[in-house]
Scaffold this active site. Structure first.
Site, PDB file in Angstrom:
ATOM      1  N   HIS A  14       0.420  -1.312   0.512  1.00 49.06           N
ATOM      2  CA  HIS A  14       0.433  -0.178   0.018  1.00 49.06           C
ATOM      3  C   HIS A  14       0.571   1.029   0.220  1.00 49.06           C
ATOM      4  CE1 HIS A  14      -3.783   2.404   1.420  1.00 49.06           C
ATOM      5  NE2 HIS A  14      -2.888   3.491   1.402  1.00 49.06           N
ATOM      6  N   HIS A  16       1.653   5.770  -1.597  1.00 47.92           N
ATOM      7  CA  HIS A  16       1.079   7.055  -2.261  1.00 47.92           C
ATOM      8  C   HIS A  16       2.482   6.894  -3.421  1.00 47.92           C
ATOM      9  CE1 HIS A  16      -3.561   7.077  -0.601  1.00 47.92           C
ATOM     10  NE2 HIS A  16      -2.409   6.351   0.307  1.00 47.92           N
ATOM     11  N   LYS A 100      -9.505  -0.829  -5.603  1.00 50.80           N
ATOM     12  CA  LYS A 100      -8.697   0.526  -4.381  1.00 50.80           C
ATOM     13  C   LYS A 100     -10.433   0.700  -4.171  1.00 50.80           C
ATOM     14  CE  LYS A 100      -7.883   1.783  -0.363  1.00 50.80           C
ATOM     15  NZ  LYS A 100      -6.819   3.003  -0.194  1.00 50.80           N
ATOM     16  N   HIS A 137      -9.903   0.854   1.974  1.00 53.09           N
ATOM     17  CA  HIS A 137      -9.992   1.743   2.688  1.00 53.09           C
ATOM     18  C   HIS A 137     -11.261   2.006   3.560  1.00 53.09           C
ATOM     19  CE1 HIS A 137      -8.771   5.808   4.561  1.00 53.09           C
ATOM     20  NE2 HIS A 137      -9.883   6.073   5.108  1.00 53.09           N
ATOM     21  N   HIS A 175      -4.584  -1.115   5.970  1.00 53.55           N
ATOM     22  CA  HIS A 175      -4.008   0.230   6.449  1.00 53.55           C
ATOM     23  C   HIS A 175      -4.879   0.155   8.160  1.00 53.55           C
ATOM     24  CE1 HIS A 175      -6.749   3.266   5.122  1.00 53.55           C
ATOM     25  NE2 HIS A 175      -5.698   3.394   4.066  1.00 53.55           N
ATOM     26  N   ASP A 249       1.680   2.630   3.318  1.00 57.11           N
ATOM     27  CA  ASP A 249       0.615   3.718   3.379  1.00 57.11           C
ATOM     28  C   ASP A 249       1.347   5.535   3.703  1.00 57.11           C
ATOM     29  OD1 ASP A 249      -1.384   5.299   3.069  1.00 57.11           O
ATOM     30  OD2 ASP A 249      -2.405   5.177   5.459  1.00 57.11           O
TER      31      ASP A 249
HETATM   32  C1  NCD Z   1      -3.687   9.518   2.285  1.00 60.60           C
HETATM   33  C2  NCD Z   1      -3.223   9.667   0.874  1.00 60.60           C
HETATM   34  O1  NCD Z   1      -2.238  11.847   1.778  1.00 60.60           O
HETATM   35  O2  NCD Z   1      -3.251   9.867   0.127  1.00 60.60           O
HETATM   36  N1  NCD Z   1      -3.234   9.819   3.437  1.00 60.60           N
HETATM   37  C3  NCD Z   1      -3.326   8.781   4.896  1.00 60.60           C
HETATM   38  O3  NCD Z   1      -3.726   9.703   6.331  1.00 60.60           O
HETATM   39  N2  NCD Z   1      -3.766   7.901   4.354  1.00 60.60           N
HETATM   40  C4  NCD Z   1      -4.585   8.559   2.180  1.00 60.60           C
HETATM   41  C5  NCD Z   1      -4.933   6.952   2.780  1.00 60.60           C
HETATM   42  O4  NCD Z   1      -4.444   5.998   1.995  1.00 60.60           O
HETATM   43  O5  NCD Z   1      -6.124   7.364   3.022  1.00 60.60           O
HETATM   44 ZN    ZN Z   2      -3.304   5.094   1.255  1.00 58.86          ZN
END
Ligand code: NCD
Ligand code: ZN
Length: 347
Positions: A14, A16, A100, A137, A175, A249
């Site tokens: 996971h 970003h 997702k 999520h 998460h 995450d």
């Molecule tokens: C994530 C993001 O910034 O894209 N932020 C987070 O707090 N985890 C989005 C997410 O996974 O919820």
């Molecule tokens: Zn995330």
């Protein structure tokens, strides 16, 4: 003699990576240690169709440093308009590895998330047929539900009914942050339910965010819960139970967006994740379980081979984590676990 730890190269289930200048700066932080990552689709605008995912994958590969080997595992962002045939084609060509589900409004860039569960049912059914996992999520967004209860309420009201009406659907609870989520993941014995646990949720509880001054860099969604929940996550991660695996995450935001009157959610943990996890697992007397959590359980769930290369961590002099990563999109604060790090990834 200093101690070393050799692990099958880990994956991040996971992540970003963002886009543009941010992508360029954060991608090497992951590619340095990880072979693959499930890449989150919450760009602006989101990665909704297979064409979007194909183009984003190319941008990621183009942003890799010279000589780096890293495989982005793409996902699609589920909307009320998602076409089951497009999803099936993208899976068949090996482009996507999950879809997702963001409930609309749950977190960063989730405005076009799912509003009508009736409308996505045909997609879910097709995914169950073709064995494509749904990454969830797991938070409700109702204004009258306390933010610390949103995961628990989601499991009862949304996730469990969704799984009951979609037999065979493979689901990753993303998460997880609560003891209830750990128990729910454990209640499945069919191998169709997994749960990712982040680095930061193994380290912080809600006091880290709120006690003695507000600390925006520890604010993420789902928000960290009380200490008993952190302990339950730690127990799950270090238990050797293959239903639990690493999804960092890691979610970079430029500092001005974090340090604002309405700051963004997300902790940027990519840089030191393996060092932090080694520390955490060592403290729990479970260093021998780190490989399962970071390198083996994830591929098993996603039905992919384990990586055939290794990383070596060496235990040495203590150093502080944290610091800043300079990016073309502004400075990004690296997650500071608040304790010294003794482990360092060597290769
Ligand atoms: C994530 C993001 O910034 O894209 N932020 C987070 O707090 N985890 C989005 C997410 O996974 O919820
Ligand atoms: Zn995330």
């Amino acid at each position: 003699m200093s101690k070393t730890l050799t692990l099958t190269r880990p994956d991040d289930w996971h992540l970003h990576l963002r886009d543009g200048e941010m992508l360029k700066a954060v991608l090497p932080e992951t590619a340095r240690h990880f072979a693959r990552a499930i890449v989150m689709p919450n760009l602006v605008p989101p990665v909704v169709t297979s064409d979007d995912a194909r183009a984003y994958r190319q941008r990621i590969l183009a942003a890799l440093p010279e000589g780096a080997r890293f495989e982005p595992l793409m996902t699609l962002y589920l909307t009320d308009e998602t076409d089951p045939d497009d999803v099936a084609r993208a899976k068949a060509e090996g482009l996507i590895h999950a879809v997702k589900l963001y409930p609309a409004g749950a977190t960063t860039n989730s405005a076009s998330g799912v509003r009508s569960f009736d409308r996505i049912q045909p997609v879910l059914e097709r995914m169950a047929e073709i064995g494509l996992p749904l990454c969830v999520h797991g938070e409700v967004t109702d204004a009258d539900i306390d933010i610390f209860d949103r995961e628990a309420v989601f499991i009862d009201r949304v996730l469990d009914p969704l799984r009951r009406r979609t037999q065979g659907l493979r689901v990753v609870m993303e998460h997880i942050t609560t003891e209830g989520a750990v128990q729910y993941a454990r209640s499945d014995t069919g191998g169709d339910l997994g749960a990712t646990i982040t680095t930061h949720h193994l380290v912080i509880n809600r006091n880290h965010i709120l006690a003695g001054g507000i600390r925006p860099h520890y604010y993420c969604l789902p928000v960290a819960k009380r200490e008993s929940h952190r302990r339950a996550l730690l127990e799950a991660a270090t238990s050797g139970d293959a239903r639990f695996f690493l999804g960092t995450d890691s979610a970079p935001h430029p500092d001005p967006d974090k340090l604002s009157a309405c700051g963004c959610a997300g902790c940027f943990t990519a840089t030191d994740t393996m060092a932090i996890l080694a520390e955490v697992f060592e403290t729990s007397d479970a260093l021998d379980r780190l490989e399962g959590f970071a390198s083996r359980h994830g591929p098993a769930f996603y039905r992919l081979p384990e990586n055939d290369t290794r990383i070596v961590l060496r235990r040495g002099a203590p150093r502080r984590g944290g610091g800043t990563l300079d990016t073309g999109a502004g400075p990004v604060t690296i997650f500071d676990p608040g304790f010294d790090l003794h482990w360092q990834v060597e290769t």
